[in-house]
Design a protein around this motif. Structure first.
Motif, PDB file in Angstrom:
ATOM      1  N   LYS A 180       0.966  -1.403   0.005  1.00 58.14           N
ATOM      2  CA  LYS A 180       0.016   0.362   0.318  1.00 58.14           C
ATOM      3  C   LYS A 180       0.677   1.659   0.137  1.00 58.14           C
ATOM      4  O   LYS A 180      -0.137   2.390  -0.210  1.00 58.14           O
ATOM      5  CB  LYS A 180      -0.988   0.086   0.828  1.00 58.14           C
ATOM      6  N   THR A 181       1.928   0.925   0.090  1.00 52.62           N
ATOM      7  CA  THR A 181       3.144   2.451   0.307  1.00 52.62           C
ATOM      8  C   THR A 181       4.069   2.166  -1.351  1.00 52.62           C
ATOM      9  O   THR A 181       4.086   1.386  -1.672  1.00 52.62           O
ATOM     10  CB  THR A 181       3.714   2.333   1.068  1.00 52.62           C
ATOM     11  N   ASP A 182       4.529   3.308  -1.565  1.00 50.29           N
ATOM     12  CA  ASP A 182       5.611   3.360  -2.147  1.00 50.29           C
ATOM     13  C   ASP A 182       6.906   4.084  -1.874  1.00 50.29           C
ATOM     14  O   ASP A 182       6.358   5.280  -0.469  1.00 50.29           O
ATOM     15  CB  ASP A 182       5.031   4.592  -3.464  1.00 50.29           C
ATOM     16  N   GLY A 183       7.949   4.445  -1.980  1.00 52.49           N
ATOM     17  CA  GLY A 183       9.115   4.953  -1.346  1.00 52.49           C
ATOM     18  C   GLY A 183       9.973   4.151  -0.481  1.00 52.49           C
ATOM     19  O   GLY A 183       9.886   2.676  -0.653  1.00 52.49           O
ATOM     20  N   ASP A 184      11.002   4.465   0.105  1.00 56.43           N
ATOM     21  CA  ASP A 184      12.159   3.770   0.819  1.00 56.43           C
ATOM     22  C   ASP A 184      10.538   3.201   1.982  1.00 56.43           C
ATOM     23  O   ASP A 184      12.125   2.167   2.485  1.00 56.43           O
ATOM     24  CB  ASP A 184      12.506   5.001   2.044  1.00 56.43           C
ATOM     25  N   ILE A 185       9.833   3.485   2.627  1.00 56.21           N
ATOM     26  CA  ILE A 185       9.402   2.806   3.580  1.00 56.21           C
ATOM     27  C   ILE A 185       9.128   1.489   2.906  1.00 56.21           C
ATOM     28  O   ILE A 185       8.513   0.538   3.416  1.00 56.21           O
ATOM     29  CB  ILE A 185       7.705   3.515   4.099  1.00 56.21           C
ATOM     30  N   ARG A 186       8.805   1.449   1.746  1.00 58.42           N
ATOM     31  CA  ARG A 186       7.846   0.482   1.015  1.00 58.42           C
ATOM     32  C   ARG A 186       9.033  -0.909   0.416  1.00 58.42           C
ATOM     33  O   ARG A 186       8.707  -2.552   1.456  1.00 58.42           O
ATOM     34  CB  ARG A 186       7.347   0.869  -0.470  1.00 58.42           C
ATOM     35  N   HIS A 187      10.585  -0.695   0.503  1.00 61.16           N
ATOM     36  CA  HIS A 187      11.645  -1.013   0.783  1.00 61.16           C
ATOM     37  C   HIS A 187      11.822  -2.211   2.026  1.00 61.16           C
ATOM     38  O   HIS A 187      11.791  -3.581   2.121  1.00 61.16           O
ATOM     39  CB  HIS A 187      12.508  -0.608  -0.434  1.00 61.16           C
ATOM     40  N   ARG A 188      11.996  -0.871   2.695  1.00 67.35           N
ATOM     41  CA  ARG A 188      11.765  -1.489   3.932  1.00 67.35           C
ATOM     42  C   ARG A 188      10.757  -2.649   4.735  1.00 67.35           C
ATOM     43  O   ARG A 188      11.057  -3.790   5.670  1.00 67.35           O
ATOM     44  CB  ARG A 188      12.344  -0.504   5.493  1.00 67.35           C
ATOM     45  N   ALA A 189       9.629  -2.363   4.411  1.00 69.58           N
ATOM     46  CA  ALA A 189       8.742  -3.464   4.514  1.00 69.58           C
ATOM     47  C   ALA A 189       8.414  -4.244   3.889  1.00 69.58           C
ATOM     48  O   ALA A 189       8.139  -5.614   4.588  1.00 69.58           O
ATOM     49  CB  ALA A 189       7.221  -2.549   4.507  1.00 69.58           C
ATOM     50  N   ARG A 190       8.944  -4.744   2.796  1.00 69.71           N
ATOM     51  CA  ARG A 190       8.776  -5.854   2.281  1.00 69.71           C
ATOM     52  C   ARG A 190      10.381  -6.849   2.279  1.00 69.71           C
ATOM     53  O   ARG A 190       9.635  -7.593   2.902  1.00 69.71           O
ATOM     54  CB  ARG A 190       9.077  -5.677   0.343  1.00 69.71           C
ATOM     55  N   ALA A 191      11.233  -5.858   3.000  1.00 71.06           N
ATOM     56  CA  ALA A 191      12.577  -6.696   3.246  1.00 71.06           C
ATOM     57  C   ALA A 191      12.068  -7.452   4.478  1.00 71.06           C
ATOM     58  O   ALA A 191      12.573  -8.794   5.563  1.00 71.06           O
ATOM     59  CB  ALA A 191      14.223  -5.691   3.976  1.00 71.06           C
ATOM     60  N   LEU A 192      11.687  -6.166   5.708  1.00 74.98           N
ATOM     61  CA  LEU A 192      11.436  -7.215   6.942  1.00 74.98           C
ATOM     62  C   LEU A 192      10.289  -7.861   7.029  1.00 74.98           C
ATOM     63  O   LEU A 192      10.277  -9.160   7.763  1.00 74.98           O
ATOM     64  CB  LEU A 192      10.930  -5.722   7.685  1.00 74.98           C
ATOM     65  N   ALA A 193       8.491  -7.775   6.178  1.00 74.74           N
ATOM     66  CA  ALA A 193       8.593  -9.343   5.882  1.00 74.74           C
ATOM     67  C   ALA A 193       8.725 -10.810   5.474  1.00 74.74           C
ATOM     68  O   ALA A 193       8.224 -11.129   6.315  1.00 74.74           O
ATOM     69  CB  ALA A 193       7.211  -8.840   4.912  1.00 74.74           C
ATOM     70  N   VAL A 194       9.574 -10.361   4.553  1.00 83.41           N
ATOM     71  CA  VAL A 194      11.085 -11.698   4.555  1.00 83.41           C
ATOM     72  C   VAL A 194      11.551 -12.424   6.061  1.00 83.41           C
ATOM     73  O   VAL A 194      11.061 -13.179   6.209  1.00 83.41           O
ATOM     74  CB  VAL A 194      12.106 -11.581   3.417  1.00 83.41           C
ATOM     75  N   ARG A 195      12.188 -11.461   6.198  1.00 81.29           N
ATOM     76  CA  ARG A 195      12.323 -11.696   7.699  1.00 81.29           C
ATOM     77  C   ARG A 195      11.561 -12.495   8.961  1.00 81.29           C
ATOM     78  O   ARG A 195      12.046 -13.067   9.585  1.00 81.29           O
ATOM     79  CB  ARG A 195      13.888 -10.323   8.133  1.00 81.29           C
ATOM     80  N   ILE A 196      11.138 -11.459   9.487  1.00 82.25           N
ATOM     81  CA  ILE A 196       9.489 -12.184   9.913  1.00 82.25           C
ATOM     82  C   ILE A 196       8.764 -13.557  10.184  1.00 82.25           C
ATOM     83  O   ILE A 196       8.668 -13.822  10.217  1.00 82.25           O
ATOM     84  CB  ILE A 196       8.595 -10.813  10.110  1.00 82.25           C
ATOM     85  N   GLY A 197       8.314 -13.212   8.831  1.00 81.15           N
ATOM     86  CA  GLY A 197       8.161 -14.627   8.106  1.00 81.15           C
ATOM     87  C   GLY A 197       8.382 -15.471   8.690  1.00 81.15           C
ATOM     88  O   GLY A 197       8.065 -16.784   8.359  1.00 81.15           O
ATOM     89  N   LEU A 198      10.170 -15.135   7.714  1.00 81.77           N
ATOM     90  CA  LEU A 198      10.904 -16.772   8.016  1.00 81.77           C
ATOM     91  C   LEU A 198      10.899 -17.875   9.073  1.00 81.77           C
ATOM     92  O   LEU A 198      10.256 -18.204   9.673  1.00 81.77           O
ATOM     93  CB  LEU A 198      12.006 -16.932   7.669  1.00 81.77           C
ATOM     94  N   ALA A 199      10.690 -16.190  10.341  1.00 83.05           N
ATOM     95  CA  ALA A 199      10.695 -16.656  12.058  1.00 83.05           C
ATOM     96  C   ALA A 199       8.919 -17.222  12.300  1.00 83.05           C
ATOM     97  O   ALA A 199       9.065 -18.309  12.769  1.00 83.05           O
ATOM     98  CB  ALA A 199      10.742 -15.902  12.917  1.00 83.05           C
ATOM     99  N   ALA A 200       7.331 -16.563  11.758  1.00 79.01           N
ATOM    100  CA  ALA A 200       6.640 -16.888  11.571  1.00 79.01           C
ATOM    101  C   ALA A 200       6.177 -18.347  10.519  1.00 79.01           C
ATOM    102  O   ALA A 200       5.730 -18.885  11.756  1.00 79.01           O
ATOM    103  CB  ALA A 200       5.886 -15.987  11.318  1.00 79.01           C
ATOM    104  N   ALA A 201       6.826 -18.485  10.195  1.00 79.90           N
ATOM    105  CA  ALA A 201       7.017 -19.905   9.047  1.00 79.90           C
ATOM    106  C   ALA A 201       7.281 -21.299  10.410  1.00 79.90           C
ATOM    107  O   ALA A 201       7.142 -22.113  10.552  1.00 79.90           O
ATOM    108  CB  ALA A 201       7.622 -19.702   8.073  1.00 79.90           C
ATOM    109  N   VAL A 202       8.372 -21.298  10.909  1.00 78.83           N
ATOM    110  CA  VAL A 202       9.581 -21.901  11.670  1.00 78.83           C
ATOM    111  C   VAL A 202       8.312 -21.836  12.921  1.00 78.83           C
ATOM    112  O   VAL A 202       7.771 -22.732  13.294  1.00 78.83           O
ATOM    113  CB  VAL A 202      10.489 -21.225  12.611  1.00 78.83           C
ATOM    114  N   ALA A 203       7.423 -20.968  13.813  1.00 78.08           N
ATOM    115  CA  ALA A 203       6.457 -20.931  14.717  1.00 78.08           C
ATOM    116  C   ALA A 203       5.366 -21.801  14.248  1.00 78.08           C
ATOM    117  O   ALA A 203       5.169 -22.013  15.500  1.00 78.08           O
ATOM    118  CB  ALA A 203       6.635 -19.809  15.635  1.00 78.08           C
ATOM    119  N   ALA A 204       5.302 -21.637  13.354  1.00 82.88           N
ATOM    120  CA  ALA A 204       3.079 -21.825  13.190  1.00 82.88           C
ATOM    121  C   ALA A 204       4.010 -23.076  12.398  1.00 82.88           C
ATOM    122  O   ALA A 204       2.859 -24.193  12.748  1.00 82.88           O
ATOM    123  CB  ALA A 204       3.332 -21.320  11.840  1.00 82.88           C
ATOM    124  N   VAL A 205       4.817 -23.472  11.830  1.00 80.37           N
ATOM    125  CA  VAL A 205       4.954 -24.980  11.867  1.00 80.37           C
ATOM    126  C   VAL A 205       4.731 -25.766  13.332  1.00 80.37           C
ATOM    127  O   VAL A 205       4.145 -26.937  13.694  1.00 80.37           O
ATOM    128  CB  VAL A 205       6.256 -25.551  10.709  1.00 80.37           C
TER     129      VAL A 205
END
Length: 342
Positions: free
Chosen positions: A186-211
């Motif tokens: 939903k955003t553009d600019g620097d915050i968009r790229h930071r959010a996307r990178a953070l989503a990958v990092r948190i997502g990996l932790a979420a995947a481990v815990a969820a499994v």
């Protein structure tokens, strides 16, 4: 209806309402928790809050309808749940109130201290609600002490068991991932790229815990149907993380949306035909049969649902379509920012 008993139909409808609530409200809980992590200044905080500003209240309609449907369709379930889980549910309500007030009052003051207090309400309210919903649902699926009179015989410590706490952690991590995906979408600019990178990092932790959590659930009370839902949920989460890493935010957000939908659906599949299992004795468990309202009540409710459910879904779809465009820092009025800094 389609050859199913109305008790089963309403169990499925309530499951769908909770799926809608967690899959939709989940991302705005995530956005709320991520405000201090992703936003580097007041402008970016405004951008993040504005991404969910038009939709958060509509998302909560799913919770209100789910609660009302449970009360009407399964009054015994509602009574046992709300009396036994009184303190966690009270804390959830308080956290939701503070969080919702933050959306309405944050912009009413001109000082940094005023905004900081409402930011704390947004962040804390989002975290507490997400964590406690995870604890509550984990305990509902695993079973809690219920006696022959359908009364909960435990206490708060009963709910804060390792499985329940893990459920809370998993839901927080999934909502954080979902929220980061939404900000990237939903955003553009620097915050968009930071959010996307953070989503990958948190997502990996979420995947481990969820499994870990879903395997534990499956071992305790799972079925073939719930196992299939859990496997698909894990696959969708990994696909969403991969899409985010590739810069495809739309597919990434869809991945976490479907992940949450399948995971919550899997919990209800693991629960059925119980609605609230008793860890004291299986004979004391609340089921879709012994916790249900009268057939006449269920029939009336079914016709009401047939009429009004498409209206609610249509309205929400229209809202998301109207506010579908990305926003960025240049959309925040300069005069408002000057007043905020002052």
């Amino acid at each position: 209806m389609f050859g199913l008993e109305l008790t089963t139909v309403w169990f499925v409808l309530i499951a769908v309402l909770w799926i809608g609530y967690f899959a939709l409200e989940g991302f705005d809980f995530g956005v709320g928790m991520l405000v201090p992590v992703l936003a580097r200044d007041e402008t970016e905080r405004r951008v993040m809050i504005n991404t969910v500003g038009p939709v958060w209240d509509g998302n909560e309609v799913w919770l209100l309808v789910a609660g009302g449907a449970t009360f009407a369709a399964f009054p015994e379930w509602y009574a046992t749940l709300f009396s036994g889980f009184y303190l966690p549910l009270l804390l959830i309500i308080v956290a939701l109130i503070l969080r919702n007030l933050s959306f309405e009052f944050r912009h009413k003051g001109d000082t940094a201290a005023w905004r900081a207090r409402w930011d704390a309400a947004l962040i804390g309210g989002s975290f507490v609600t997400a964590f406690l919903w995870g604890v509550a649902f984990a305990n509902i699926v695993a079973g809690v002490p219920i006696d022959a009179d359908k009364e909960f015989t435990g206490n708060l410590a009963t709910l804060l068991n390792p499985f329940g706490l893990l459920g809370g952690v998993v839901l927080v991590l999934l909502f954080l991932t979902h929220g980061a995906m939404f900000v990237a979408l939903k955003t553009d600019g620097d915050i968009r790229h930071r959010a996307r990178a953070l989503a990958v990092r948190i997502g990996l932790a979420a995947a481990v815990a969820a499994v870990v959590f879903l395997v534990w659930t499956q071992v305790q009370t799972g079925s073939v149907a719930s196992a299939a839902a859990f496997v698909l949920a894990a696959a969708c989460l990994l696909a969403g993380i991969g899409a985010a890493a590739a810069g495809r935010e739309g597919w990434a957000f869809l991945g976490t949306f479907v992940t949450i939908a399948l995971a919550v659906g899997g919990l209800f599949l693991a629960l059925f035909p119980d609605v609230m299992p008793s860890s004291t004795s299986a004979a004391f468990s609340l089921t879709t049969t012994n916790a249900a309202a009268t057939p006449y009540t269920l029939e009336i409710m079914t016709w009401v649902a047939v009429v009004f459910t498409p209206i609610v879904i249509g309205y929400q779809t229209w809202t998301y379509w109207v506010f579908r465009k990305r926003i960025s820092t240049h959309h925040i009025p300069t005069a408002d920012l000057a007043a905020a800094r002052g």
